[in-house]
Write a protein that holds these residues in place. Structure first.
Motif, short mmCIF file in Angstrom:
data_model
loop_
_atom_site.label_atom_id
_atom_site.label_comp_id
_atom_site.label_asym_id
_atom_site.label_seq_id
_atom_site.Cartn_x
_atom_site.Cartn_y
_atom_site.Cartn_z
N THR A 148 0.64 -1.12 0.31
CA THR A 148 0.10 -0.35 0.19
C THR A 148 1.12 1.35 0.14
OG1 THR A 148 -1.88 -1.03 1.18
CG2 THR A 148 -1.77 1.50 1.54
N ARG A 149 0.29 2.01 -0.36
CA ARG A 149 1.41 3.33 -0.87
C ARG A 149 0.81 4.57 -0.65
NH1 ARG A 149 5.03 5.19 -5.75
NH2 ARG A 149 6.76 3.64 -4.18
N SER A 150 0.62 5.65 0.19
CA SER A 150 -0.26 6.55 0.63
C SER A 150 0.19 7.92 0.86
CB SER A 150 -0.90 6.44 2.24
OG SER A 150 0.01 6.64 3.03
N LYS A 151 -0.19 8.68 -0.21
CA LYS A 151 0.91 10.48 -0.05
C LYS A 151 -0.04 11.06 0.92
CE LYS A 151 2.63 8.35 -4.66
NZ LYS A 151 2.63 9.92 -6.02
N LYS A 152 1.08 12.10 1.26
CA LYS A 152 0.27 13.24 2.07
C LYS A 152 1.30 14.69 1.82
CE LYS A 152 -0.43 14.46 6.25
NZ LYS A 152 -0.67 14.41 7.98
N ILE A 153 0.81 15.69 1.88
CA ILE A 153 1.84 16.70 2.58
C ILE A 153 2.03 17.84 3.54
CG2 ILE A 153 1.51 19.17 0.60
CD1 ILE A 153 0.39 18.69 -1.99
N SER A 154 2.87 17.49 3.63
CA SER A 154 2.85 19.11 5.51
C SER A 154 3.70 20.17 4.88
CB SER A 154 3.39 17.74 6.23
OG SER A 154 3.70 18.21 7.05
N VAL A 155 3.31 20.74 5.75
CA VAL A 155 3.59 21.89 6.21
C VAL A 155 4.61 21.68 7.04
CG1 VAL A 155 3.78 24.89 6.71
CG2 VAL A 155 2.15 23.53 6.00
N GLY A 156 6.02 22.17 6.47
CA GLY A 156 7.23 22.37 7.01
C GLY A 156 8.36 23.51 6.99
N TRP A 157 9.47 23.30 7.32
CA TRP A 157 10.30 24.19 7.53
C TRP A 157 12.35 23.80 7.42
CZ3 TRP A 157 13.84 24.04 11.54
CH2 TRP A 157 13.25 23.21 13.38
N MET A 158 12.98 24.73 7.84
CA MET A 158 14.20 23.64 7.95
C MET A 158 15.30 24.92 8.40
SD MET A 158 16.58 25.36 5.70
CE MET A 158 17.93 24.60 5.54
N ALA A 159 16.20 24.56 9.16
CA ALA A 159 17.16 24.94 9.62
C ALA A 159 18.27 24.08 9.37
CB ALA A 159 16.99 25.41 11.12
N ALA A 160 20.05 25.36 9.12
CA ALA A 160 20.80 24.82 9.04
C ALA A 160 22.10 25.43 8.94
CB ALA A 160 21.25 24.07 7.71
N ALA A 161 23.16 25.25 9.18
CA ALA A 161 24.45 25.27 9.55
C ALA A 161 25.86 25.40 9.04
CB ALA A 161 24.94 25.87 10.57
N SER A 162 26.08 25.55 7.79
CA SER A 162 27.90 25.08 7.52
C SER A 162 28.95 25.82 7.22
CB SER A 162 26.99 25.22 5.67
OG SER A 162 26.91 26.60 4.87
N TYR A 163 29.88 24.92 7.01
CA TYR A 163 31.20 25.47 6.71
C TYR A 163 31.63 25.59 5.48
CZ TYR A 163 36.43 26.69 7.71
OH TYR A 163 36.93 27.23 7.58
N ILE A 164 32.10 26.29 4.75
CA ILE A 164 32.33 25.84 3.17
C ILE A 164 33.72 26.10 3.02
CG2 ILE A 164 32.13 26.71 0.75
CD1 ILE A 164 29.54 26.68 1.62
N GLN A 165 34.95 24.98 2.81
CA GLN A 165 36.16 25.54 2.11
C GLN A 165 36.62 25.96 0.50
OE1 GLN A 165 39.08 25.70 4.41
NE2 GLN A 165 40.40 26.41 2.83
N PRO A 166 36.82 26.91 0.38
CA PRO A 166 36.80 27.44 -1.33
C PRO A 166 37.86 26.11 -1.69
CG PRO A 166 37.17 29.33 -0.29
CD PRO A 166 37.04 28.41 0.72
N VAL A 167 37.92 26.24 -2.72
CA VAL A 167 38.54 25.28 -4.01
C VAL A 167 39.31 25.85 -5.01
CG1 VAL A 167 39.10 22.73 -4.94
CG2 VAL A 167 37.91 22.73 -2.84
N THR A 168 38.52 26.28 -5.04
CA THR A 168 38.71 27.73 -6.51
C THR A 168 37.41 28.50 -6.48
OG1 THR A 168 36.85 26.89 -8.28
CG2 THR A 168 39.07 25.41 -8.47
N LYS A 169 37.72 29.79 -7.43
CA LYS A 169 37.29 30.39 -7.92
C LYS A 169 35.78 30.33 -7.22
CE LYS A 169 37.03 35.10 -9.70
NZ LYS A 169 37.02 36.15 -10.46
N ASN A 170 35.32 29.66 -8.04
CA ASN A 170 33.87 29.51 -8.19
C ASN A 170 33.24 28.24 -7.69
OD1 ASN A 170 33.29 31.73 -9.71
ND2 ASN A 170 34.26 30.85 -11.26
N MET A 171 34.52 27.16 -6.41
CA MET A 171 33.81 26.11 -6.14
C MET A 171 34.25 25.86 -4.73
SD MET A 171 34.92 22.30 -7.97
CE MET A 171 33.94 23.70 -9.80
N GLY A 172 33.24 25.51 -4.04
CA GLY A 172 34.15 24.40 -2.30
C GLY A 172 33.87 23.49 -2.20
N ILE A 173 33.73 23.11 -1.37
CA ILE A 173 33.57 21.49 -0.08
C ILE A 173 33.23 22.28 0.66
CG2 ILE A 173 34.55 20.14 -2.13
CD1 ILE A 173 36.56 19.25 0.10
#
Length: 203
Positions: A148-173
């Motif tokens: 059986t498969r059922s579907k539903k839509i739920s209101v929600g949110w997100m929060a995040a924090a990230s640290y990015i290390q540049p690799v090139t001028k336009n790219m990072g990890i």
């Protein structure tokens, strides 16, 4: 006395006009703006589902709380502090097996595809915070005495924090710690993801 007040008011208006014009307000050459760009964030990792419904306890569920989470985010980076964009992806909130009193086994899988409008701000050169809200498209797959498969839509949110290390001028990890929450259905996950960041358009 009345004429003096009029002269002071006129002088104040002229001074304001000149100051604004000097900043480029009334000139044909506007103040130079900074760079604008679009940046894509591709992330993958594992999420931890903190709880499950105690109503299922009688079915002796075997919970797999740690499940894969993959997301993609596109942000518009203007020349000021706050950026805006969209995030989507695919994640598993919950994955468990159950056994009824007759010994018959079943499996339940709760997946979600979020669609969130997000804002981000850089706290330092490499440390960023994100917040957003939107909807989660939930799909529950039950494999127990048939599928059986059922579907539903739920209101929600997100929060995040990230640290990015540049690799090139336009790219990072980088790495991102994120909380995704389908608030209406009370489903959420805390995830840690590795992240690839690419500024693919700049003007």
């Amino acid at each position: 006395m009345q004429n003096s007040k009029k002269i002071l008011l006129l002088a104040a208006c002229i001074w304001s006009y000149c100051a604004y014009a000097q900043q480029g307000g009334f000139t044909s050459q506007p103040v130079k703006r900074g760079d604008y760009s679009f940046v894509v964030y591709v992330s993958g990792g594992l999420g931890h589902y903190p709880a499950y419904s105690k109503d299922l306890a009688y079915l002796d569920p075997k919970i797999q709380n740690v499940n894969p989470v993959s997301t993609i985010r596109i942000m518009w980076h203007p020349d000021h502090l706050v950026k805006v964009g969209l995030e989507t992806g695919y994640l598993t909130f919950l994955n468990y097996t159950l056994t009824d009193s007759a010994g018959q086994r079943g499996k339940v899988l709760l997946n979600a595809t979020p669609l969130l409008v997000e804002w981000t701000m850089a706290l330092t050169k490499r440390f960023n915070v994100f917040a957003g809200s939107g909807v989660y498209f939930l799909t529950t797959n039950l494999d127990y005495k048939g599928k059986t498969r059922s579907k539903k839509i739920s209101v929600g949110w997100m929060a995040a924090a990230s640290y990015i290390q540049p690799v090139t001028k336009n790219m990072g990890i980088g790495a991102e710690l994120k909380w995704l929450d389908a608030a209406e259905s009370r489903d959420g996950t805390i995830c840690l993801q590795l992240q690839w960041v690419w500024r693919f358009l700049k003007w």
